[in-house]
Motif scaffolding. Structure first.
Motif, PDB file in Angstrom:
ATOM      1  N   LEU A 171       0.836  -1.210   0.000  1.00 31.48           N
ATOM      2  CA  LEU A 171       0.000   0.000   0.000  1.00 31.48           C
ATOM      3  C   LEU A 171       0.866   1.253   0.000  1.00 31.48           C
ATOM      4  CD1 LEU A 171      -2.788  -0.937   2.592  1.00 31.48           C
ATOM      5  CD2 LEU A 171      -2.816  -1.216   0.120  1.00 31.48           C
ATOM      6  N   ILE A 172       1.948   1.219   0.809  1.00 30.10           N
ATOM      7  CA  ILE A 172       2.792   2.410   0.939  1.00 30.10           C
ATOM      8  C   ILE A 172       3.444   2.762  -0.396  1.00 30.10           C
ATOM      9  CG2 ILE A 172       4.955   3.285   1.937  1.00 30.10           C
ATOM     10  CD1 ILE A 172       4.261   1.908   4.533  1.00 30.10           C
ATOM     11  N   THR A 173       3.938   1.751  -1.114  1.00 30.71           N
ATOM     12  CA  THR A 173       4.731   2.059  -2.312  1.00 30.71           C
ATOM     13  C   THR A 173       3.930   1.929  -3.607  1.00 30.71           C
ATOM     14  OG1 THR A 173       5.573  -0.211  -2.266  1.00 30.71           O
ATOM     15  CG2 THR A 173       6.950   1.491  -1.285  1.00 30.71           C
ATOM     16  N   GLY A 174       2.635   1.649  -3.504  1.00 29.40           N
ATOM     17  CA  GLY A 174       1.816   1.517  -4.712  1.00 29.40           C
ATOM     18  C   GLY A 174       0.861   2.684  -4.881  1.00 29.40           C
ATOM     19  N   ASP A 175      -0.173   2.456  -5.683  1.00 30.83           N
ATOM     20  CA  ASP A 175      -1.132   3.524  -5.992  1.00 30.83           C
ATOM     21  C   ASP A 175      -1.943   3.950  -4.776  1.00 30.83           C
ATOM     22  OD1 ASP A 175      -0.675   1.682  -8.324  1.00 30.83           O
ATOM     23  OD2 ASP A 175      -1.709   3.308  -9.362  1.00 30.83           O
ATOM     24  N   THR A 176      -2.182   3.008  -3.844  1.00 29.45           N
ATOM     25  CA  THR A 176      -3.130   3.274  -2.759  1.00 29.45           C
ATOM     26  C   THR A 176      -2.741   4.501  -1.948  1.00 29.45           C
ATOM     27  OG1 THR A 176      -3.529   0.921  -2.637  1.00 29.45           O
ATOM     28  CG2 THR A 176      -4.321   2.235  -0.796  1.00 29.45           C
ATOM     29  N   LEU A 177      -1.463   4.612  -1.612  1.00 30.45           N
ATOM     30  CA  LEU A 177      -0.995   5.789  -0.893  1.00 30.45           C
ATOM     31  C   LEU A 177      -0.393   6.810  -1.862  1.00 30.45           C
ATOM     32  CD1 LEU A 177      -0.745   6.891   1.968  1.00 30.45           C
ATOM     33  CD2 LEU A 177       1.497   5.822   2.127  1.00 30.45           C
ATOM     34  N   GLY A 178       0.184   6.311  -2.963  1.00 30.82           N
ATOM     35  CA  GLY A 178       0.899   7.190  -3.881  1.00 30.82           C
ATOM     36  C   GLY A 178       0.014   8.226  -4.552  1.00 30.82           C
TER      37      GLY A 178
ATOM     38  N   LEU B 153     -11.036   4.968  -2.495  1.00 33.86           N
ATOM     39  CA  LEU B 153     -11.001   4.682  -1.055  1.00 33.86           C
ATOM     40  C   LEU B 153      -9.716   5.239  -0.433  1.00 33.86           C
ATOM     41  CD1 LEU B 153     -12.386   1.022  -1.213  1.00 33.86           C
ATOM     42  CD2 LEU B 153     -13.602   3.037  -0.348  1.00 33.86           C
ATOM     43  N   GLY B 154      -8.612   5.155  -1.171  1.00 31.99           N
ATOM     44  CA  GLY B 154      -7.351   5.728  -0.685  1.00 31.99           C
ATOM     45  C   GLY B 154      -7.463   7.237  -0.496  1.00 31.99           C
TER      46      GLY B 154
ATOM     47  N   THR C 192      -7.442  19.506 -13.039  1.00 32.77           N
ATOM     48  CA  THR C 192      -6.111  18.925 -13.152  1.00 32.77           C
ATOM     49  C   THR C 192      -6.183  17.414 -12.926  1.00 32.77           C
ATOM     50  OG1 THR C 192      -3.832  19.111 -12.337  1.00 32.77           O
ATOM     51  CG2 THR C 192      -5.557  19.426 -10.716  1.00 32.77           C
ATOM     52  N   GLY C 193      -5.033  16.768 -12.832  1.00 39.73           N
ATOM     53  CA  GLY C 193      -5.030  15.319 -12.669  1.00 39.73           C
ATOM     54  C   GLY C 193      -3.795  14.836 -11.937  1.00 39.73           C
ATOM     55  N   VAL C 194      -3.821  13.570 -11.563  1.00 39.16           N
ATOM     56  CA  VAL C 194      -2.630  12.944 -10.973  1.00 39.16           C
ATOM     57  C   VAL C 194      -2.420  11.588 -11.622  1.00 39.16           C
ATOM     58  CG1 VAL C 194      -2.418  13.958  -8.684  1.00 39.16           C
ATOM     59  CG2 VAL C 194      -4.063  12.124  -9.040  1.00 39.16           C
ATOM     60  N   PHE C 195      -1.161  11.273 -11.859  1.00 41.06           N
ATOM     61  CA  PHE C 195      -0.808   9.979 -12.426  1.00 41.06           C
ATOM     62  C   PHE C 195       0.240   9.345 -11.517  1.00 41.06           C
ATOM     63  CE2 PHE C 195       2.447   7.801 -15.110  1.00 41.06           C
ATOM     64  CZ  PHE C 195       1.718   6.662 -15.353  1.00 41.06           C
ATOM     65  N   TYR C 196      -0.146   8.323 -10.750  1.00 43.47           N
ATOM     66  CA  TYR C 196       0.793   7.598  -9.895  1.00 43.47           C
ATOM     67  C   TYR C 196       1.511   8.582  -8.964  1.00 43.47           C
ATOM     68  CZ  TYR C 196       3.696   3.471  -8.875  1.00 43.47           C
ATOM     69  OH  TYR C 196       4.335   2.420  -8.285  1.00 43.47           O
TER      70      TYR C 196
ATOM     71  N   MET D  67       4.810  10.379   1.707  1.00 43.04           N
ATOM     72  CA  MET D  67       4.057   9.118   1.797  1.00 43.04           C
ATOM     73  C   MET D  67       4.451   8.352   3.056  1.00 43.04           C
ATOM     74  SD  MET D  67       4.302   8.210  -2.245  1.00 43.04           S
ATOM     75  CE  MET D  67       3.872   6.481  -2.137  1.00 43.04           C
ATOM     76  N   LEU D  68       5.759   8.314   3.346  1.00 38.76           N
ATOM     77  CA  LEU D  68       6.221   7.621   4.559  1.00 38.76           C
ATOM     78  C   LEU D  68       5.688   8.321   5.809  1.00 38.76           C
ATOM     79  CD1 LEU D  68       9.955   6.748   3.782  1.00 38.76           C
ATOM     80  CD2 LEU D  68       8.026   5.173   3.945  1.00 38.76           C
ATOM     81  N   ARG D  69       5.685   9.654   5.759  1.00 37.67           N
ATOM     82  CA  ARG D  69       5.187  10.402   6.922  1.00 37.67           C
ATOM     83  C   ARG D  69       3.709  10.067   7.164  1.00 37.67           C
ATOM     84  NH1 ARG D  69       2.288  14.160   8.620  1.00 37.67           N
ATOM     85  NH2 ARG D  69       1.447  14.721   6.573  1.00 37.67           N
ATOM     86  N   ILE D  70       2.923  10.051   6.091  1.00 37.51           N
ATOM     87  CA  ILE D  70       1.492   9.754   6.230  1.00 37.51           C
ATOM     88  C   ILE D  70       1.291   8.318   6.715  1.00 37.51           C
ATOM     89  CG2 ILE D  70      -0.655   9.428   4.926  1.00 37.51           C
ATOM     90  CD1 ILE D  70       0.231  11.843   3.191  1.00 37.51           C
ATOM     91  N   ALA D  71       2.073   7.389   6.133  1.00 34.58           N
ATOM     92  CA  ALA D  71       1.910   5.967   6.482  1.00 34.58           C
ATOM     93  C   ALA D  71       2.202   5.718   7.958  1.00 34.58           C
ATOM     94  CB  ALA D  71       2.830   5.110   5.617  1.00 34.58           C
TER      95      ALA D  71
END
Ligand SMILES: [Zn+2]
Ligand SMILES: [Zn+2]
Length: 318
Positions: free
Chosen positions: A131-138, A165-166, A262-266, A275-279
Motif C-alpha cells: 500500500l505504501i509504495t503503490g497507488d493506494t498511498l501514492g 477509497l485511498g 487537473t489530474g494525478v498519475f501515480y 508518503m512515509l510520513r502519512i503511512a
C-alpha cells in the motif's frame, strides 16, 4: 517460478516461467505480496501477455548494496525512467520522456533496477508495504500535494474503487469533511469506515458545492458532473484515466467560474518522504484491503474485483 497470466474475460492462470535474469544495476526480489490495481481491469478483461501487476513488496535476494541488504524487505516503485534528465533528477520521473510502467509483478520473483527499490519503515508487514509504495498511498499523496485541502473543508470523492477509497482515507485523516459518491454497498460501507462523513448516490443530493472534487470513476459523464458539482473557484482533480473524449464548455467552467481542472498519475520520488510520513502517522490504510488470497486462489478474488465487490485485493506469494 510461478507467475499469473491474464487469459482474458477475467480468467487468470498460474504458470511456470523461468526466473528473471538479474543484470548489473538490478536487484532480484522475491515477492511476498502484490496488489491488484484498479487500472488492471482492462487487461484482465481483454487479456495480456503475462500480467499488469505493478504494486508489490518483497525481499531482496541479491545483491547487497550500500543502500539495501540481502534479506531486507522493500517496497517497489513501478516507473522506470532514464534517471538522467532534469525531470528524473528533480524527483519527477513520471514526466521523464522515457518513463514507462513496469509490469508482471504478480510473480514469485521480479528483477528491477536498484532505483525501483523503496525503503520501508522498520517492521512494515508486506501488505502495508504494497500500500505504501503503490497507488493506494501514492496517488492520494500526490493529489494532496497538487490540490491541498484544509481541515474542515468539504471534499467530494467520486468513484469508490481502491484509489477512491485511498483518497477518502487520506483526506479524512488530514481533517477534511469527506463526502463519498457512488459505489456498490460494500465499498460505501468501506468509505464510511475510512472516514467519509456520508455517502451519496447522486451529486444532486449535495447540500452545498464542495471546493474540491476528486474524480476516480474515469467515466466521462461523472467528470462533467464533477465540474458541475464543484464550487466556483474550486478544483476538480482527475485520478483515473478516461478514454472518452470530453466536450467541455470552457468559458462557462474555466473563465467565468474559475475552476481548476487537473489530474494525478501515480506518484514520483518527490512524494515518497511525505508518503512515509502519512503511512507512519496513523492514516487508516489497512482497511482498504478486503481480500487476502494465495496466488493459487487468485481467481475468486479477481472475479469479485471485476464485480466491484472488493477493496484492495492482496495476492500472497510467500
Ligand atoms: Zn496502478
Ligand atoms: Zn528521465
Amino acid at each position: 517460478m510461478k507467475t499469473l497470466i491474464y487469459k482474458g474475460k477475467g480468467q487468470v492462470e498460474l504458470q511456470d516461467v523461468p526466473k528473471p535474469d538479474c543484470p548489473p544495476g538490478y536487484a532480484l526480489i522475491q515477492i511476498e505480496a502484490s496488489a491488484i490495481c484498479g487500472s488492471e481491469r482492462q487487461a484482465l478483461i481483454h487479456g495480456y501477455p503475462g500480467n499488469t501487476g505493478h504494486e508489490a513488496c518483497g525481499i531482496v535476494v541479491s545483491p547487497t548494496t550500500p543502500s539495501f541488504e540481502r534479506g531486507q524487505r522493500v517496497g517497489l516503485y513501478a516507473i522506470q525512467s532514464c534517471r538522467k534528465c532534469t525531470r528524473c533528477r528533480s524527483g519527477q520521473e513520471i514526466h521523464c520522456p522515457t518513463a514507462s510502467v513496469s509490469s508482471d509483478w504478480h510473480s514469485e520473483f521480479v528483477a528491477l533496477p536498484l532505483a525501483a527499490l523503496r525503503r520501508l519503515p522498520p517492521g512494515t508487514p508486506p501488505d502495508i508495504g504494497v500500500l505504501i509504495t503503490g497507488d493506494t498511498l501514492g496517488l492520494p499523496t500526490r493529489a494532496l500535494s497538487r490540490a491541498p485541502s484544509s481541515p474542515g473543508e468539504t471534499v467530494l470523492v467520486v468513484g469508490l474503487g481502491p484509489t477512491g477509497l485511498g483518497h477518502i482515507a487520506l483526506r479524512a485523516h488530514s481533517g477534511a469533511n469527506v463526502i463519498a459518491l457512488g459505489g456498490p454497498e460494500i465499498r460505501q460501507r468501506l468509505a464510511l469506515k475510512l472516514g467519509a462523513s456520508e455517502v451519496l448516490r447522486s451529486p444532486q443530493h449535495l447540500r452545498s458545492k464542495p471546493s474540491l472534487v476528486i474524480e476516480c470513476s474515469g467515466r466521462a459523464e461523472q467528470i462533467i458532473d464533477a465540474l458541475e458539482s464543484v464550487a466556483d473557484g474550486g478544483t476538480v482533480i482527475e485520478s483515473a484515466g478516461c478514454s472518452t473524449e470530453l466536450r467541455l464548455p470552457s468559458s462557462d467552467h474555466f473563465v467565468r467560474r474559475e475552476i481548476t481542472h487537473t489530474g494525478v498519475f501515480y506518484y514520483a520520488s518527490e512524494n515518497y518522504d511525505e508518503m512515509l510520513r502519512i503511512a507512519t502517522s496513523g492514516a487508516p490504510i489497512r482497511p482498504i484491503c478486503t481480500h487476502y488470497v494465495t496466488a493459487q486462489r487468485a481467481q475468486q478474488s479477481i472475479d469479485d474485483f471485476l464485480d466491484r465487490q472488493t477493496g484492495k485485493v492482496i495476492l500472497q506469494w510467500s
